[in-house]
Design a protein around this motif. Sequence first.
Motif, PDB file in Angstrom:
ATOM      1  N   TYR A 187       0.804  -1.403   0.021  1.00  9.19           N
ATOM      2  CA  TYR A 187      -0.020  -0.040  -0.088  1.00  9.19           C
ATOM      3  C   TYR A 187       0.953   1.317   0.066  1.00  9.19           C
ATOM      4  O   TYR A 187       0.568   2.262  -0.415  1.00  9.19           O
ATOM      5  CB  TYR A 187      -0.884  -0.299   1.085  1.00  9.19           C
ATOM      6  N   LEU A 188       1.855   1.100   0.864  1.00 16.33           N
ATOM      7  CA  LEU A 188       2.728   2.222   0.759  1.00 16.33           C
ATOM      8  C   LEU A 188       3.631   2.577  -0.663  1.00 16.33           C
ATOM      9  O   LEU A 188       3.333   3.782  -1.006  1.00 16.33           O
ATOM     10  CB  LEU A 188       3.867   2.068   1.975  1.00 16.33           C
ATOM     11  N   GLY A 189       4.052   1.267  -1.252  1.00 12.16           N
ATOM     12  CA  GLY A 189       4.530   1.584  -2.751  1.00 12.16           C
ATOM     13  C   GLY A 189       3.719   2.392  -3.525  1.00 12.16           C
ATOM     14  O   GLY A 189       3.978   3.008  -4.306  1.00 12.16           O
ATOM     15  N   ILE A 190       2.241   1.697  -3.527  1.00 13.57           N
ATOM     16  CA  ILE A 190       1.240   2.183  -4.459  1.00 13.57           C
ATOM     17  C   ILE A 190       1.232   3.917  -4.099  1.00 13.57           C
ATOM     18  O   ILE A 190       0.811   4.375  -5.152  1.00 13.57           O
ATOM     19  CB  ILE A 190      -0.034   1.462  -4.082  1.00 13.57           C
ATOM     20  N   GLY A 191       0.954   4.159  -2.866  1.00  9.00           N
ATOM     21  CA  GLY A 191       0.820   5.584  -2.412  1.00  9.00           C
ATOM     22  C   GLY A 191       2.207   6.409  -3.138  1.00  9.00           C
ATOM     23  O   GLY A 191       1.709   7.507  -3.639  1.00  9.00           O
ATOM     24  N   PHE A 192       3.309   5.777  -3.090  1.00 12.93           N
ATOM     25  CA  PHE A 192       4.287   6.612  -3.751  1.00 12.93           C
ATOM     26  C   PHE A 192       4.226   6.802  -4.966  1.00 12.93           C
ATOM     27  O   PHE A 192       4.276   8.248  -5.778  1.00 12.93           O
ATOM     28  CB  PHE A 192       5.762   5.804  -3.224  1.00 12.93           C
ATOM     29  N   GLY A 193       3.763   5.840  -5.723  1.00 20.18           N
ATOM     30  CA  GLY A 193       3.841   5.922  -7.205  1.00 20.18           C
ATOM     31  C   GLY A 193       2.502   6.659  -7.755  1.00 20.18           C
ATOM     32  O   GLY A 193       2.762   7.484  -8.663  1.00 20.18           O
ATOM     33  N   LEU A 245     -15.995  -5.582  -3.122  1.00 21.85           N
ATOM     34  CA  LEU A 245     -15.257  -6.254  -4.026  1.00 21.85           C
ATOM     35  C   LEU A 245     -16.130  -7.222  -4.832  1.00 21.85           C
ATOM     36  O   LEU A 245     -16.898  -7.818  -4.305  1.00 21.85           O
ATOM     37  CB  LEU A 245     -14.010  -7.148  -3.448  1.00 21.85           C
ATOM     38  N   PRO A 246     -15.828  -7.436  -6.091  1.00 16.02           N
ATOM     39  CA  PRO A 246     -16.400  -8.400  -6.835  1.00 16.02           C
ATOM     40  C   PRO A 246     -16.025  -9.867  -6.642  1.00 16.02           C
ATOM     41  O   PRO A 246     -15.299  -9.987  -5.651  1.00 16.02           O
ATOM     42  CB  PRO A 246     -16.047  -8.209  -8.388  1.00 16.02           C
ATOM     43  N   LYS A 247     -17.083 -10.618  -6.674  1.00 16.42           N
ATOM     44  CA  LYS A 247     -16.950 -12.152  -6.171  1.00 16.42           C
ATOM     45  C   LYS A 247     -15.807 -12.675  -6.793  1.00 16.42           C
ATOM     46  O   LYS A 247     -14.896 -13.493  -6.068  1.00 16.42           O
ATOM     47  CB  LYS A 247     -18.199 -12.814  -6.497  1.00 16.42           C
ATOM     48  N   VAL A 282      -2.335  -9.474  -1.862  1.00 19.43           N
ATOM     49  CA  VAL A 282      -3.632  -9.302  -1.747  1.00 19.43           C
ATOM     50  C   VAL A 282      -3.915  -7.837  -1.475  1.00 19.43           C
ATOM     51  O   VAL A 282      -5.042  -7.250  -2.128  1.00 19.43           O
ATOM     52  CB  VAL A 282      -3.801  -9.963  -0.098  1.00 19.43           C
ATOM     53  N   ALA A 283      -2.930  -7.108  -0.925  1.00 17.66           N
ATOM     54  CA  ALA A 283      -3.170  -5.579  -1.020  1.00 17.66           C
ATOM     55  C   ALA A 283      -3.565  -5.105  -2.448  1.00 17.66           C
ATOM     56  O   ALA A 283      -4.380  -4.177  -2.653  1.00 17.66           O
ATOM     57  CB  ALA A 283      -2.158  -4.973  -0.367  1.00 17.66           C
ATOM     58  N   LEU A 284      -2.612  -5.704  -3.382  1.00 20.02           N
ATOM     59  CA  LEU A 284      -2.844  -5.308  -4.925  1.00 20.02           C
ATOM     60  C   LEU A 284      -4.276  -5.506  -5.358  1.00 20.02           C
ATOM     61  O   LEU A 284      -4.749  -4.687  -6.115  1.00 20.02           O
ATOM     62  CB  LEU A 284      -1.607  -6.088  -5.715  1.00 20.02           C
ATOM     63  N   LEU A 285      -4.878  -6.854  -5.182  1.00 24.03           N
ATOM     64  CA  LEU A 285      -5.987  -6.988  -5.405  1.00 24.03           C
ATOM     65  C   LEU A 285      -7.165  -6.375  -4.960  1.00 24.03           C
ATOM     66  O   LEU A 285      -8.279  -6.232  -5.694  1.00 24.03           O
ATOM     67  CB  LEU A 285      -6.369  -8.671  -5.128  1.00 24.03           C
ATOM     68  N   GLU A 286      -6.840  -6.176  -3.573  1.00 23.05           N
ATOM     69  CA  GLU A 286      -7.850  -5.026  -2.856  1.00 23.05           C
ATOM     70  C   GLU A 286      -8.105  -3.641  -3.314  1.00 23.05           C
ATOM     71  O   GLU A 286      -9.040  -3.274  -3.096  1.00 23.05           O
ATOM     72  CB  GLU A 286      -7.546  -5.201  -1.341  1.00 23.05           C
ATOM     73  N   LEU A 287      -7.056  -3.343  -3.998  1.00 21.89           N
ATOM     74  CA  LEU A 287      -6.947  -2.105  -4.660  1.00 21.89           C
ATOM     75  C   LEU A 287      -8.285  -1.445  -5.298  1.00 21.89           C
ATOM     76  O   LEU A 287      -8.604  -0.407  -5.183  1.00 21.89           O
ATOM     77  CB  LEU A 287      -5.817  -1.722  -5.488  1.00 21.89           C
ATOM     78  N   ALA A 288      -8.815  -2.476  -6.008  1.00 19.46           N
ATOM     79  CA  ALA A 288     -10.220  -2.175  -6.548  1.00 19.46           C
ATOM     80  C   ALA A 288     -11.206  -1.702  -5.691  1.00 19.46           C
ATOM     81  O   ALA A 288     -12.257  -0.807  -6.035  1.00 19.46           O
ATOM     82  CB  ALA A 288     -10.388  -3.485  -7.519  1.00 19.46           C
ATOM     83  N   LEU A 295      -7.258   6.986  -3.265  1.00 18.13           N
ATOM     84  CA  LEU A 295      -6.839   7.765  -4.485  1.00 18.13           C
ATOM     85  C   LEU A 295      -7.512   9.232  -4.105  1.00 18.13           C
ATOM     86  O   LEU A 295      -6.758  10.125  -4.254  1.00 18.13           O
ATOM     87  CB  LEU A 295      -7.702   7.405  -5.823  1.00 18.13           C
ATOM     88  N   PRO A 296      -8.778   9.581  -3.570  1.00 17.34           N
ATOM     89  CA  PRO A 296      -9.062  10.791  -3.238  1.00 17.34           C
ATOM     90  C   PRO A 296      -8.178  11.561  -2.113  1.00 17.34           C
ATOM     91  O   PRO A 296      -7.981  12.751  -2.115  1.00 17.34           O
ATOM     92  CB  PRO A 296     -10.588  10.659  -2.567  1.00 17.34           C
ATOM     93  N   THR A 297      -7.785  10.543  -1.306  1.00 18.75           N
ATOM     94  CA  THR A 297      -7.111  11.092  -0.126  1.00 18.75           C
ATOM     95  C   THR A 297      -5.620  11.407  -0.608  1.00 18.75           C
ATOM     96  O   THR A 297      -4.726  12.466  -0.113  1.00 18.75           O
ATOM     97  CB  THR A 297      -6.910   9.992   0.954  1.00 18.75           C
ATOM     98  N   ILE A 298      -5.168  10.690  -1.736  1.00 22.86           N
ATOM     99  CA  ILE A 298      -3.645  11.120  -2.138  1.00 22.86           C
ATOM    100  C   ILE A 298      -3.784  12.606  -2.726  1.00 22.86           C
ATOM    101  O   ILE A 298      -2.870  13.574  -2.915  1.00 22.86           O
ATOM    102  CB  ILE A 298      -3.155  10.182  -3.221  1.00 22.86           C
TER     103      ILE A 298
END
Length: 375
Positions: A187-193, A245-247, A282-288, A295-298
Motif C-alpha cells: 500500500y505504501l509503494g502504491i501510494g508513492f507511485g 469487491l467483486p466475487k 492481496v493488497a494489490l487485489l484489494e485496491l479495486a 485515491l481521493p486521499t492522495i
Amino acid sequence: MLIILHCSGSTLLGEEGSPVVFDYYGEIGCTHCDLFAEKVLPQAEEEAGIRASANYYDILSRSGYERCEQELSRRGYEFTVFPVLVIGNNVYQGNSAVEENLPEELIHFAEHGEYRPRVPEKGTANKSSPVSLAVVPVFLAGLIDGVNPCAFVTMLFFISWITLRGGGRRRILLSGGAFISGVFIAYLGIGFGLLAFLRSASAMDLLRLAVRYLFAGMALLLALLSFKDALRAGSGQAGTMLLQLPKGLKRRIHGVIRRNPSGKGTPVVPLLIAFVVSGFIVALLELACTGQIYLPTIAYMLQSGAGKGAGIQIFWLFVYNLAFILPLTGILVLALAGVEQQFIRDWFSRHIPAGKTAMGLLFLLLAVLIWFGGV
C-alpha cells in the motif's frame, strides 16, 4: 496587472510603469500558487491602492531553486520553505508569512514611495510542520479504509484460516504480522507511485485542473454511493452493496491466502516470506475496492501539501498506511487474546451501516478539501 510566469530562472522585467516589482518562488501550477496570483495579490493591490508586477519562478526546477538560494544568500537569509517572496529589502517564506506581509509591503510603498525597511527575520519564516490539522483527514481516511468491508473481511478470513491450521499463538502472531507487513509495504509503494504521478500531472495546467475536478467529483460520487450502501446494509441487504469487491476478486484473494504454507513443520523464515508476499498480493487485489478511499486521499495530500514540500506528503503517506493497518492489527490482537472469530464477525456485521456512513462523511470532507485546496 501583468503576471510574468517564468520557470528557467533568468531575470525578467516587471510591468512597465509598475512601481513595485517582486519575485515569487513557488511550485508553479499548485493550488496555493494559483490562489496567490488570482486572489492574494489582487486583494493586496486593492488594499494598498497600488499596482505590482510579479516575476514567478518554479522553485522545483534547478534554475529556479538556484536563483532563489542566490537571492536569499545575497540578502543574508537561508532558505527554509517555499513559497518564497522576495520584495525590496525583505524575504518572506511560507504561505502565511507571504500572505501576511505582502499587503504591508505594498501599503508602505504607497505611503512612502520606497520599499519597507528590513523586517526582523523572527516570525517571517513559516516552517511547515508535518504535525498539523491537515494530517487529521489523512489519519481518519486510513483508519476508515482499514475497517471497510474489503480489507476487514479479508483479514478475518486470513485469521480464521491461520487459526484452523493450528500452531499456537506464536505462529499466529508471526504469520499475521508478516501478512500485515506485506499489506503495508504494498500500500505504501502504491501510494508513492500515485503521488509521484499526480505531482507530475499537476505541473501541467490542464491536467492539474483535471486532477482537482475529477477527484473532487469522484469523492462526491463515492459519498452518495456510501450513503446508499449504508441504507442497504441497515435494511439487511449488505450483500447488495455497491462499493465492495467483486466475487471473482474475493475468490482470488482467498486462493492466494490458501496457497500459503500451513504445515506446522514449515521453517520460520520461509513462512514469514510467504505471508509477506501474500499480504503484498492481496493488497494489490484489494485496491479495486480500498483504492476508492486511497485515491481521493492522495489527491487531498497533493492539494493540501502544496507549498509545504514533498517531505510533508511522504509523512502523510506513512500516517495513512499506519492508520490503515491499525484495524487489521486489532483483529490479530483479538485473535491472540482468544476472542472468538464469530463474535468479531457479528460485531462487524452489526456496524456495517455505521461504517458506510462514516465513509460517506469522509468522502464529503475530501471532496470539499480537494475542491478548495486543502487546509
